[in-house]
Design a protein around this motif. Structure first.
Motif: not given
Length: 492
Positions: A302-303, A306, A373, A376, A380, A408, A426
């Motif tokens: 995830s890091s 984004y 992505a 999220g 997250l 993000w 999302d």
């Protein structure tokens, strides 16, 4: 449409010798697993472990795959007798394997009664799930979201179930009424305590919709926890063309990295394949493995997603070729993630992250950052925000996580440094887009508005002055100077 013979059972004997294919009699198989969510990950992971057991002589565990929404997978696999190709991609080249464990592909909206009969059949002893985090219809606290429109519709009892909890409850009611016997509900989605989460959500739904079923469930249903790990990018035309180059056509092959891991709580209601002989780990407790994977792999993914997407980078391997991003991951793991993890049986955690880095660098796997992505708001909290809260409780501000969270937030503005744009895919997408649009590129306003969303940020984290400031300051740098200057500042 196809420039080569279409994959089918009849074509198997004519395939090139380099293509591995089922060596067992598929006609002798019996369906013992019904799987909800017939996507690429299941077909490259659990279905392959099951394929290995079919090759070893087990015959009771063929898979009936149920697509919950689109008929696309069914339409691709049905003319191929359920067969498909797994292309395992390493820097040295591809290996192709035809998988035969999925003997049926159905689409629930188009074949609802047949799908329910498969789930309720006495021979079905495992119902698996890879339906993504959002399909469990949970609220911000992880309980059943009783206001979810699909849950509200299913609680009326009118029409065929629309939600996963509703569908499972209907299947269990049918099993109870027919005497079909015990069954295991085995979720393979990236949820904290995924088995326990499924059990709680389903128990609440049943309490509201069919309370008389609860006693039967207590005696006949088990929900083991699992941890799954294999990088499986979305299939593109390039993969289909790679299969054609082998001499046949496959409407929907899947591509995967060589690495695969599956850790399963050995708690089944009615038997299971001997997956441990195919490389799975059957254990008494999954939590330590789950935390390791969710935070080290998924949190890093995830890091990268984004930060890389903001920088205009397309894939994980391309992001890892950027020295600043690679160095940032090391900082994320060593300072913010590893200190939150308990010991993991048989695992050296620094060695595990070194292996992750090598996997991420595999140029043969084009894992798109925009795919990672997605969703999220659902990902997250478990991947980054919970470890952030634990680091704060340990007395340290998790500054690398703060940079990822800021990325993000910047991603929600919908653009990148190269002038490109992206859609916010999302469950909260419309709301998040509205928040970002109202705040614009004002880091103070944007971070404050997003921290105010309790569905994403727990109050203790949202109100922590040190973490808020670290995120706000990182976001201001990202928006003013760009990803690379912000990373240099974070690594200084």
């Amino acid at each position: 449409m196809f420039t080569a013979p279409r994959l089918s059972a009849a074509l198997l004997p004519a395939l090139p010798g380099a293509v591995r294919r089922p060596g067992y009699d598929r006609a002798a198989l019996r369906t013992g697993i019904v799987h909800l969510g017939l996507g690429a990950f299941h077909r490259a992971h659990q279905a392959v472990y099951t394929e290995d057991r079919l090759e070893a002589g087990e015959r009771d565990w063929a898979i009936s795959g149920l697509s919950l929404r689109s008929p696309a997978v069914r339409n691709a696999l049905a003319p191929q007798d359920g067969l498909y190709t797994v292309l395992t991609r390493a820097p040295g080249g591809d290996e192709a394997r035809i998988v035969g464990s999925v003997t049926e592909a159905l689409t629930v909206p188009e074949q609802p009664e047949l799908a329910l009969r498969r789930m309720a059949a006495p021979a079905t002893r495992i119902i698996g799930l890879t339906v993504t985090e959002k399909a469990y219809c949970r609220d911000a606290g992880g309980a059943l979201d009783e206001a979810h429109p699909d849950i509200r519709a299913d609680l009326t009892g009118e029409g065929f179930p629309r939600s996963v909890p509703g569908l499972l409850a209907a299947a269990l009611r049918a099993r109870a009424d027919s005497g079909a016997g015990a069954v295991t509900l085995m979720t393979c989605d990236n949820l904290p305590d995924n088995g326990g989460t499924l059990a709680r959500v389903l128990a609440r739904f049943v309490a509201l919709r069919d309370p008389g079923l609860a006693g039967w469930m207590a005696d006949h249903v088990r929900c083991p926890a699992t941890m799954v790990d294999r990088i499986v990018p979305a299939t593109t035309e390039a993969e289909r063309e790679a299969v054609v180059a082998l001499g046949y056509a496959d409407a929907w092959p899947v591509v995967a990295e060589p690495f695969s891991q599956w850790v399963v709580e050995d708690r089944f209601a009615a038997g299971r394949p001997r997956w441990e002989e195919a490389g799975a780990l059957l254990v008494a407790e999954v939590q330590a493995f789950e935390l390791m994977k969710l935070r080290c792999l998924n949190g890093a993914h995830s890091s990268l997603a984004y930060l890389g997407a903001l920088a205009g980078i397309a894939t994980v391997s391309e992001a890892m070729a950027e020295p600043l991003l690679a160095a940032f991951l090391q900082r994320l793991w060593t300072r913010d993630i590893l200190p939150t993890l308990p010991p993991v049986p048989g695992i050296d955690l620094p060695g595990y992250t070194a292996e992750l880095e090598e996997r991420f660098r595999n140029p043969a796997i084009r894992h798109r950052l925009l795919q990672i992505a997605m969703d999220g708001s659902q990902k997250l909290p478990q991947r980054l925000l919970r470890p952030a809260a634990e680091r704060l409780a340990q007395g340290a501000v998790p500054r690398a996580i703060a940079v990822a969270v800021a990325a993000w937030m910047g991603f929600l503005l919908g653009g990148d440094e190269a002038g490109g744009s992206h859609v916010i895919d999302d469950p909260m997408g419309a709301r998040l887009a509205d928040v970002a649009r109202a705040a614009g590129r004002d880091a103070d306003a944007l971070s404050a508005a997003l921290f105010a969303l309790p569905e994403i940020f727990e109050p203790a984290l949202a109100t922590h002055a040190g973490f808020r400031a670290a995120v706000r300051d990182s976001l201001a740098l990202l928006l003013r100077d760009g990803v690379r200057p912000a990373l240099r500042a974070a690594l200084a």
